[in-house]
Design an enzyme around this catalytic site. Sequence first.
Site, PDB file in Angstrom:
ATOM      1  N   THR A 187       0.586  -1.601   0.282  1.00  0.00           N
ATOM      2  CA  THR A 187      -0.058  -0.286  -0.070  1.00  0.00           C
ATOM      3  C   THR A 187       0.877   1.118   0.042  1.00  0.00           C
ATOM      4  O   THR A 187       2.062   0.859   0.692  1.00  0.00           O
ATOM      5  CB  THR A 187      -0.665   0.102   1.542  1.00  0.00           C
ATOM      6  OG1 THR A 187      -1.844   0.747   1.416  1.00  0.00           O
ATOM      7  CG2 THR A 187      -0.212  -0.057   2.835  1.00  0.00           C
ATOM      8  N   LYS A 444      -8.465  22.507   8.013  1.00  0.00           N
ATOM      9  CA  LYS A 444      -8.905  23.239   9.210  1.00  0.00           C
ATOM     10  C   LYS A 444      -8.588  25.010   8.970  1.00  0.00           C
ATOM     11  O   LYS A 444      -7.886  25.335   9.193  1.00  0.00           O
ATOM     12  CB  LYS A 444      -7.888  22.552  10.522  1.00  0.00           C
ATOM     13  CG  LYS A 444      -8.241  23.346  11.877  1.00  0.00           C
ATOM     14  CD  LYS A 444      -7.382  22.275  12.989  1.00  0.00           C
ATOM     15  CE  LYS A 444      -7.959  22.895  13.978  1.00  0.00           C
ATOM     16  NZ  LYS A 444      -7.448  21.869  14.846  1.00  0.00           N
TER      17      LYS A 444
END
Length: 547
Positions: A187, A444
Amino acid sequence: MAEKVYQPGEHYEYPLIIKKLLNTPLVYSPDQEIVYRDQSRYTYRDLNERIGRLASGLAEMGIGAGDTVAVFDYDSNRFLEAFFAIPMMGAVLQMVNWRLSAEQIAYTLNHAEAKLIIINSDFLPILEGLEDKLEKVRAVVVIPETGEMPETGVKFDRVYDELLATSEPGYDFPDMDENTKATTFYTTGTTGDPKGVHFTHRQLVLHTLSTAIAVGSYDTIGRCRAEDVYMPITPMFHVHAWGFPYIATMLGMKQVYPGKYEPEMLVKLVVTEKVTVSHCVPTILQMITGSPVVKQFDLSSWKVIIGGAKLSKGLAKAAMEMGITVYTGYGMSETCPIISLATPKKHMMAWEEDRLLDVVIKTGLPIPLVEFEIVDPDDRPMPHDGMSTGEVVFRAPWLTRSYFKAPDKSAELWQNGWLHSGDVGHIDAEGYLQITDRIKDVIKSGGEWVSSLDLENLMSQHEAILESAAIGVPDEKWGERPMMIVMIRPEYQGKVSADDLKAYMKAAAAEGKLPKYGVPDRYEFVDEIAKTSVGKLDKKVMRNMYH
């Protein structure tokens, strides 16, 4: 291998190993078909014989217990044979992501210590520049995709079908410790080398049994049983094609393998072979629902599980309007992969379509034997109120125990007895998990979190939008602000502006679908959105482009 001699009164210690999954179809449906494109079809009896021949051939080439065999292929009957033969020998099947860079592929082969490669002739050019860099590979077996060997500079030892034809069908597959390593693959993250995950026979058998129960036992949409016809549209190198080849084989389903993904061939197989169950990433579903040709066909028997990225409400609605039953499946490379399925509960089945769509696009309910929680930064569980957000953590008997030869990364993955996903989400009172972002992707702004997945879901419902992605970009005042990267449907080209899209998102905020501070300021129109090798939005690339 000699059969063990049992003493009177000594019981058989039944191991949960992959070879046991083959017992049932050979009794229930030995004459059921397994199809490859429009090129070949054979029965489960043939599959069993070919599995034996492949193992015999590999053994003659020096493969034994613990050796790793790497496979490069499309979704095919040959890959299905490898799914069984290699681990049933006690060897390890490495599923190679041929979409990675040559450098990454060489790294994964060396790191996994691959001793033999089975490779489709279409991928031989990848090997031509790598042979001198492969440390452990001793032999290469080629699968001629067109039936004829192309010219190649790769030194190969055998041709796949010739190997099978000259090998014995009766390989004596041993019983073995169920905790024997069976599979591995790699991965890729945002930084560093690819990480190797690995799974045992026991883990794969339990994942197969549990997922079969989850998709077949509940009174809900998309039920999948032995009478279904299965075709993957997720690469078999990608987390065992989500485990479905094992499930389909155990249940004795008719299986259809499409090879190279070509829209015309996919549709042809779905229609002519009467495919009823598949799985794919949203990009593939987008391609299907956006094709005028596909709309000519009756797809009302087709059930498609969507994973790899969020299923937007707009795309789910487009699929359902074509008669396709869709719902979300969720998991990770590290979870084998299936953790949850977004099937509605029985009392929800009578809900009107729009409300039901809100369920099928959720991340879903845990399948049997899975536990998940959301936790705060101190690993304390948070309320299941559909609002409290934290990191998603798992427990299940099939989660990878570690990253291969990477103890530091493994220590980050497993903490306090839970596998930490790196995903952010919440769980509602009904038990449905909803992923709202990756920790690294969350935006954010002014100290407040903005969900990129929520932004993408809202944008998908605009009639002009084909696909979208939300990222955070630096902002002097707020630290970060969300921006949208959008692909416009061809018929709306030049008819929709950034101001139109901003007005649409502001209207959604006014309706309470989005916090007002979450309305993106910037909208970039593109012809193509960056994707990873497994079809996920590549937000690392996007952030680099627009930061």
